[in-house]
Design a protein around this motif. Structure first.
Motif, mmCIF file in Angstrom:
data_model
loop_
_atom_site.group_PDB
_atom_site.id
_atom_site.type_symbol
_atom_site.label_atom_id
_atom_site.label_comp_id
_atom_site.label_asym_id
_atom_site.label_seq_id
_atom_site.Cartn_x
_atom_site.Cartn_y
_atom_site.Cartn_z
ATOM 1 N N MET A 1 13.922 86.551 0.895
ATOM 2 C CA MET A 1 12.987 85.769 0.095
ATOM 3 C C MET A 1 11.568 85.951 0.637
ATOM 4 S SD MET A 1 15.190 82.234 -0.387
ATOM 5 C CE MET A 1 13.881 81.510 -1.325
ATOM 6 N N THR A 2 10.665 85.972 -0.249
ATOM 7 C CA THR A 2 9.264 86.126 0.120
ATOM 8 C C THR A 2 8.748 84.809 0.655
ATOM 9 O OG1 THR A 2 8.501 85.507 -2.075
ATOM 10 C CG2 THR A 2 8.997 87.843 -1.707
ATOM 11 N N PRO A 3 7.651 84.846 1.357
ATOM 12 C CA PRO A 3 7.061 83.575 1.853
ATOM 13 C C PRO A 3 6.773 82.591 0.735
ATOM 14 C CG PRO A 3 6.092 85.435 2.980
ATOM 15 C CD PRO A 3 6.946 86.020 1.902
ATOM 16 N N ALA A 4 6.377 83.096 -0.418
ATOM 17 C CA ALA A 4 6.076 82.192 -1.531
ATOM 18 C C ALA A 4 7.350 81.505 -2.023
ATOM 19 C CB ALA A 4 5.429 82.967 -2.687
ATOM 20 N N GLN A 5 8.450 82.266 -2.055
ATOM 21 C CA GLN A 5 9.712 81.675 -2.496
ATOM 22 C C GLN A 5 10.211 80.641 -1.492
ATOM 23 O OE1 GLN A 5 12.000 85.242 -2.942
ATOM 24 N NE2 GLN A 5 11.617 85.354 -5.189
ATOM 25 N N ASP A 6 10.018 80.945 -0.198
ATOM 26 C CA ASP A 6 10.413 79.977 0.829
ATOM 27 C C ASP A 6 9.630 78.674 0.688
ATOM 28 O OD1 ASP A 6 12.225 81.725 1.814
ATOM 29 O OD2 ASP A 6 10.890 82.504 3.399
ATOM 30 N N ALA A 7 8.334 78.790 0.407
ATOM 31 C CA ALA A 7 7.499 77.600 0.262
ATOM 32 C C ALA A 7 7.916 76.783 -0.956
ATOM 33 C CB ALA A 7 6.021 77.992 0.159
ATOM 34 N N ALA A 8 8.245 77.473 -2.044
ATOM 35 C CA ALA A 8 8.663 76.777 -3.260
ATOM 36 C C ALA A 8 9.990 76.059 -3.032
ATOM 37 C CB ALA A 8 8.781 77.778 -4.409
ATOM 38 N N ALA A 9 10.914 76.700 -2.317
ATOM 39 C CA ALA A 9 12.207 76.082 -2.040
ATOM 40 C C ALA A 9 12.052 74.863 -1.156
ATOM 41 C CB ALA A 9 13.137 77.102 -1.394
ATOM 42 N N ALA A 10 11.167 74.961 -0.161
ATOM 43 C CA ALA A 10 10.928 73.830 0.732
ATOM 44 C C ALA A 10 10.312 72.652 -0.027
ATOM 45 C CB ALA A 10 10.018 74.256 1.886
ATOM 46 N N LEU A 11 9.388 72.952 -0.936
ATOM 47 C CA LEU A 11 8.757 71.890 -1.731
ATOM 48 C C LEU A 11 9.771 71.205 -2.649
ATOM 49 C CD1 LEU A 11 6.189 70.426 -2.604
ATOM 50 C CD2 LEU A 11 5.789 72.274 -4.261
ATOM 51 N N LEU A 12 10.652 72.017 -3.240
ATOM 52 C CA LEU A 12 11.680 71.449 -4.105
ATOM 53 C C LEU A 12 12.612 70.543 -3.328
ATOM 54 C CD1 LEU A 12 13.042 71.353 -6.871
ATOM 55 C CD2 LEU A 12 14.337 73.421 -6.213
ATOM 56 N N GLN A 13 12.984 70.956 -2.127
ATOM 57 C CA GLN A 13 13.865 70.148 -1.312
ATOM 58 C C GLN A 13 13.180 68.842 -0.882
ATOM 59 O OE1 GLN A 13 15.339 72.186 2.145
ATOM 60 N NE2 GLN A 13 16.829 70.587 2.651
ATOM 61 N N SER A 14 11.892 68.952 -0.573
ATOM 62 C CA SER A 14 11.129 67.764 -0.178
ATOM 63 C C SER A 14 11.033 66.770 -1.339
ATOM 64 C CB SER A 14 9.728 68.166 0.279
ATOM 65 O OG SER A 14 8.953 67.026 0.593
ATOM 66 N N ASN A 15 10.839 67.318 -2.532
ATOM 67 C CA ASN A 15 10.785 66.421 -3.702
ATOM 68 C C ASN A 15 12.113 65.722 -3.941
ATOM 69 O OD1 ASN A 15 8.103 67.060 -4.178
ATOM 70 N ND2 ASN A 15 8.581 68.730 -5.620
ATOM 71 N N ARG A 16 13.198 66.435 -3.734
ATOM 72 C CA ARG A 16 14.511 65.835 -3.893
ATOM 73 C C ARG A 16 14.714 64.693 -2.905
ATOM 74 N NH1 ARG A 16 18.296 71.270 -4.516
ATOM 75 N NH2 ARG A 16 17.674 71.790 -6.693
ATOM 76 N N ARG A 17 14.257 64.926 -1.648
ATOM 77 C CA ARG A 17 14.397 63.880 -0.643
ATOM 78 C C ARG A 17 13.583 62.634 -1.019
ATOM 79 N NH1 ARG A 17 13.588 68.004 4.298
ATOM 80 N NH2 ARG A 17 15.763 68.677 4.565
ATOM 81 N N ARG A 18 12.333 62.874 -1.512
ATOM 82 C CA ARG A 18 11.490 61.736 -1.889
ATOM 83 C C ARG A 18 12.100 60.953 -3.048
ATOM 84 N NH1 ARG A 18 7.093 65.208 -0.634
ATOM 85 N NH2 ARG A 18 7.002 65.923 -2.816
ATOM 86 N N ARG A 19 12.663 61.655 -4.032
ATOM 87 C CA ARG A 19 13.304 60.974 -5.155
ATOM 88 C C ARG A 19 14.512 60.162 -4.678
ATOM 89 N NH1 ARG A 19 12.181 65.842 -8.005
ATOM 90 N NH2 ARG A 19 14.323 66.557 -7.636
ATOM 91 N N LEU A 20 15.262 60.745 -3.732
ATOM 92 C CA LEU A 20 16.423 60.052 -3.206
ATOM 93 C C LEU A 20 16.007 58.786 -2.452
ATOM 94 C CD1 LEU A 20 19.482 60.053 -2.805
ATOM 95 C CD2 LEU A 20 19.139 61.424 -0.719
ATOM 96 N N VAL A 21 14.916 58.904 -1.676
ATOM 97 C CA VAL A 21 14.425 57.735 -0.936
ATOM 98 C C VAL A 21 13.955 56.647 -1.896
ATOM 99 C CG1 VAL A 21 12.599 56.907 0.599
ATOM 100 C CG2 VAL A 21 13.827 59.023 1.139
ATOM 101 N N ARG A 22 13.212 57.043 -2.935
ATOM 102 C CA ARG A 22 12.735 56.065 -3.908
ATOM 103 C C ARG A 22 13.899 55.375 -4.620
ATOM 104 N NH1 ARG A 22 8.661 60.014 -5.080
ATOM 105 N NH2 ARG A 22 9.897 60.732 -6.866
ATOM 106 N N ARG A 23 14.935 56.159 -4.887
ATOM 107 C CA ARG A 23 16.094 55.588 -5.557
ATOM 108 C C ARG A 23 16.747 54.523 -4.693
ATOM 109 N NH1 ARG A 23 20.368 59.909 -7.199
ATOM 110 N NH2 ARG A 23 18.552 60.575 -8.425
ATOM 111 N N TRP A 24 16.920 54.830 -3.413
ATOM 112 C CA TRP A 24 17.546 53.852 -2.522
ATOM 113 C C TRP A 24 16.642 52.633 -2.288
ATOM 114 C CZ3 TRP A 24 22.403 53.442 -1.688
ATOM 115 C CH2 TRP A 24 23.235 54.568 -1.752
ATOM 116 N N VAL A 25 15.354 52.891 -2.234
ATOM 117 C CA VAL A 25 14.429 51.759 -2.101
ATOM 118 C C VAL A 25 14.518 50.841 -3.325
ATOM 119 C CG1 VAL A 25 11.986 51.112 -2.024
ATOM 120 C CG2 VAL A 25 12.851 52.937 -0.547
ATOM 121 N N LEU A 26 14.594 51.477 -4.505
ATOM 122 C CA LEU A 26 14.708 50.706 -5.729
ATOM 123 C C LEU A 26 16.003 49.901 -5.751
ATOM 124 C CD1 LEU A 26 13.654 49.970 -8.521
ATOM 125 C CD2 LEU A 26 14.790 52.016 -9.411
#
Length: 249
Positions: A1-26
């Motif tokens: 994977m290219t550096p750009a693809q790695d960055a996009a994958a990391a951002l997607l994973q981070s967004n998933r974590r934030r959504r999961l945290v918000r869900r549990w907080v809710l």
């Protein structure tokens, strides 16, 4: 994977974590949110029911006042004495005095501090009216007992109920609470005294003995009557057309 693809994958994973945290907080704060909404809703409904109960009572709609007051009684967390107090007051207006007394006694058990003042005033008045009803029905014993109970409720009212602070909390600002308590006490004492006088046994009064005529006087009267009858018969026999009817005196 290219550096750009790695960055996009990391951002997607981070967004998933934030959504999961918000869900549990809710999920975690949902009970608190519901409790807050229920709290606000209960406050608003209590105010609305209380306002409706007072408004209906003022226009002599006692059934409507009772219905609104019973709405206050649901989940009655705040100032719990007010619901039975309003119910009892409405029932008193409708002349349902025993039921009114029961509700006001329930309110008295739930009241604290100066809250008991208005409850005791109305409770004493309701019991007094029950005594008046018993008195009107001729049940003096029940009337005396009820007047005594109403007097006890009045006399046991805390001294603080005669204060300016108690007057400020009175549900009827036009009625002085201290004067009402004093007048009720005096009135009940007078009614008790009247009942005691009515229930005192009356000693039979001997009828005055009328003097009886003696036997000599009775015989003399009888002789005169017989003589008068004979004379009248003789006069009627001498007059033609006699009818046998006594002449007017």
């Amino acid at each position: 994977m290219t550096p750009a693809q790695d960055a996009a994958a990391a951002l997607l994973q981070s967004n998933r974590r934030r959504r999961l945290v918000r869900r549990w907080v809710l999920i975690g704060t949902l009970p608190l949110t519901l409790a807050a909404l229920l709290f606000v809703g209960k406050l608003l409904s209590m105010y609305a029911f209380a306002h409706q109960a007072i408004t209906a009572y003022v226009v002599d709609d006692f059934a409507g006042s009772e219905a609104s007051a019973r709405g206050q009684d649901v989940l009655n967390w705040f100032e719990p004495y007010k619901a039975p107090y309003n119910i009892g007051t409405a029932l008193a207006g409708a002349e349902q005095l025993p039921d009114s007394r029961a509700e006001l006694e329930r309110a008295l058990d739930l009241a604290h501090g100066l809250e008991v003042c208005a409850v005791r005033v109305n409770l004493a008045l309701v019991i007094e009216r029950m005594g008046d009803a018993a008195r009107a029905d001729g049940d003096g014993t029940a009337a005396t007992a009820l007047y005594g109970e109403a007097l006890t409720v009045t006399v046991e009212t805390p001294e603080e109920c005669h204060s300016d602070e108690a007057q400020q909390q009175s549900p009827d600002p036009e009625r002085d609470m201290s004067d009402t308590l004093d007048n009720t006490e005096d009135r009940l004492k007078q009614k008790q005294q009247e009942q005691d006088q009515e229930q005192q046994p009356q000693e039979p009064q001997d009828e005055e003995e009328k003097p009886q005529p003696s036997e000599d006087k009775l015989q003399d009267l009888q002789d005169k009557l017989e003589q008068g009858t004979q004379e009248r018969d003789q006069q009627q026999g001498d007059e033609p057309g006699g009818t046998g009817t006594d002449k007017p005196w």
